[in-house]
Design an enzyme around this catalytic site. Sequence first.
Site, PDB file in Angstrom:
ATOM      1  N   ASN A  12     -19.064 -96.873  64.255  1.00  0.00           N
ATOM      2  CA  ASN A  12     -17.678 -96.398  64.171  1.00  0.00           C
ATOM      3  C   ASN A  12     -17.281 -96.406  62.702  1.00  0.00           C
ATOM      4  OD1 ASN A  12     -14.927 -96.011  64.278  1.00  0.00           O
ATOM      5  ND2 ASN A  12     -14.459 -97.923  65.364  1.00  0.00           N
ATOM      6  N   TRP A  13     -17.191 -95.221  62.138  1.00  0.00           N
ATOM      7  CA  TRP A  13     -16.885 -95.137  60.694  1.00  0.00           C
ATOM      8  C   TRP A  13     -15.407 -95.366  60.396  1.00  0.00           C
ATOM      9  CZ3 TRP A  13     -20.138 -90.534  58.185  1.00  0.00           C
ATOM     10  CH2 TRP A  13     -21.495 -90.905  58.195  1.00  0.00           C
ATOM     11  N   LYS A  14     -14.583 -95.403  61.438  1.00  0.00           N
ATOM     12  CA  LYS A  14     -13.132 -95.606  61.255  1.00  0.00           C
ATOM     13  C   LYS A  14     -12.595 -94.589  60.239  1.00  0.00           C
ATOM     14  CE  LYS A  14     -13.814-100.349  62.686  1.00  0.00           C
ATOM     15  NZ  LYS A  14     -13.411-101.747  62.622  1.00  0.00           N
ATOM     16  N   HIS A  97      -9.651 -98.679  71.054  1.00  0.00           N
ATOM     17  CA  HIS A  97     -10.071 -99.595  69.988  1.00  0.00           C
ATOM     18  C   HIS A  97      -8.883-100.490  69.623  1.00  0.00           C
ATOM     19  CE1 HIS A  97     -11.429-101.196  66.185  1.00  0.00           C
ATOM     20  NE2 HIS A  97     -12.648-100.862  66.543  1.00  0.00           N
ATOM     21  N   GLU A  99      -7.785-101.417  66.903  1.00  0.00           N
ATOM     22  CA  GLU A  99      -6.959-100.907  65.802  1.00  0.00           C
ATOM     23  C   GLU A  99      -5.975 -99.851  66.295  1.00  0.00           C
ATOM     24  OE1 GLU A  99     -10.301-100.033  63.264  1.00  0.00           O
ATOM     25  OE2 GLU A  99     -10.666-102.193  63.074  1.00  0.00           O
ATOM     26  N   GLU A 167     -15.063-106.225  71.937  1.00  0.00           N
ATOM     27  CA  GLU A 167     -14.856-106.455  70.510  1.00  0.00           C
ATOM     28  C   GLU A 167     -13.728-107.461  70.317  1.00  0.00           C
ATOM     29  OE1 GLU A 167     -16.402-102.825  68.077  1.00  0.00           O
ATOM     30  OE2 GLU A 167     -14.273-102.575  68.463  1.00  0.00           O
ATOM     31  N   GLY A 173     -14.389-106.974  61.248  1.00  0.00           N
ATOM     32  CA  GLY A 173     -14.219-106.880  59.803  1.00  0.00           C
ATOM     33  C   GLY A 173     -14.013-108.213  59.113  1.00  0.00           C
ATOM     34  N   SER A 212     -18.281-107.527  63.459  1.00  0.00           N
ATOM     35  CA  SER A 212     -19.124-108.122  62.416  1.00  0.00           C
ATOM     36  C   SER A 212     -20.599-108.175  62.780  1.00  0.00           C
ATOM     37  CB  SER A 212     -18.608-109.525  62.035  1.00  0.00           C
ATOM     38  OG  SER A 212     -17.323-109.425  61.447  1.00  0.00           O
ATOM     39  N   GLY A 233     -19.012-101.414  62.951  1.00  0.00           N
ATOM     40  CA  GLY A 233     -18.047-100.837  62.018  1.00  0.00           C
ATOM     41  C   GLY A 233     -18.629-100.756  60.618  1.00  0.00           C
ATOM     42  N   GLY A 234     -18.248-101.713  59.768  1.00  0.00           N
ATOM     43  CA  GLY A 234     -18.616-101.680  58.351  1.00  0.00           C
ATOM     44  C   GLY A 234     -20.093-101.420  58.078  1.00  0.00           C
TER      45      GLY A 234
HETATM   46  O1  LIG Z   1     -14.374-102.509  65.119  1.00  0.00           O
HETATM   47  C1  LIG Z   1     -15.595-102.473  65.068  1.00  0.00           C
HETATM   48  C2  LIG Z   1     -16.346-101.342  65.641  1.00  0.00           C
HETATM   49  O2  LIG Z   1     -15.535-100.551  66.423  1.00  0.00           O
HETATM   50  C3  LIG Z   1     -16.355-103.543  64.394  1.00  0.00           C
HETATM   51  O3  LIG Z   1     -16.127-103.460  63.036  1.00  0.00           O
HETATM   52  P1  LIG Z   1     -16.994-104.366  62.018  1.00  0.00           P
HETATM   53  O4  LIG Z   1     -18.428-104.174  62.404  1.00  0.00           O
HETATM   54  O5  LIG Z   1     -16.661-103.836  60.663  1.00  0.00           O
HETATM   55  O6  LIG Z   1     -16.543-105.781  62.239  1.00  0.00           O
END
Ligand SMILES: O=C(CO)COP(=O)(O)O
Length: 250
Positions: A12-14, A97, A99, A167, A173, A212, A233-234
Amino acid sequence: MPSRPRPLVAGNWKMNGLLASLAELVAIRDGVAEGRAGEAEVVICPPATLIALANDVRGTVGIGGQDCHPALAGAHTGDLSAEMLADLGATYVIVGHSERRADHSESDTLVRAKAQAAWRAGLSAIVCLGETREQRDAGLTIELVGRQLQDSVPDGATTTNLVIAYEPVWAIGTGLTPTTRDVAEVHAFIREKLVARFGEAGAAIRVLYGGSVKPDNAAELMAVPNVDGALVGGASLEAKDFLAIAGVYA
Ligand SMILES: O=C(CO)COP(=O)(O)O
């Protein structure tokens, strides 16, 4: 017993990624073609601005959106329908998600409508669930995840139209992850609920862990029972890290 589902490693590149970032997708594609993700299915969810171009270079990597509106079309400035994502080549869409739930006050009812929209458009919905730090500390994790699962997932789920992503909000993050015991507890609970509601399909619907996930903890997390892959994510922004995570399945 149904066989173990094919693992899924999704990135997920957000709100990250400009045109130049497609080079990372190309490197991921090439790594997957070389067998570096092994048996795993690999999906990247870039920002919507890149979906069409990503689809042109994706190889066997699947492409997903990060959100969709429940409606087919209409006066919803700035929003995208599931049909628009499918039209560009997406086959998945993340809904609910944390967020989105936090930044846009998305309720379980809305998330459920979004998942239904995904199905209407022929997309597979990746429905995200997870507790906040306060909820975990108050011992509410199982209750909260159970409610989100019940209320965010529509009836009619199958092994192909639904993926669940657990999650924990406090792990996203932050570099923090739950213990493997805690992950096992929540994933076993989700599995039990999926089986109770969807029968045989529930036993094979994929349940991803997200929060993470990094190259150095992926093997341990992916080895937990009922963890069928990762939502990253990251560490999905760099092909090297993402392939190292997917490489757990090689
Ligand atoms: O929210 C995430 C994937 O949707 C997880 O993000 P991180 O891997 O950056 O913690």
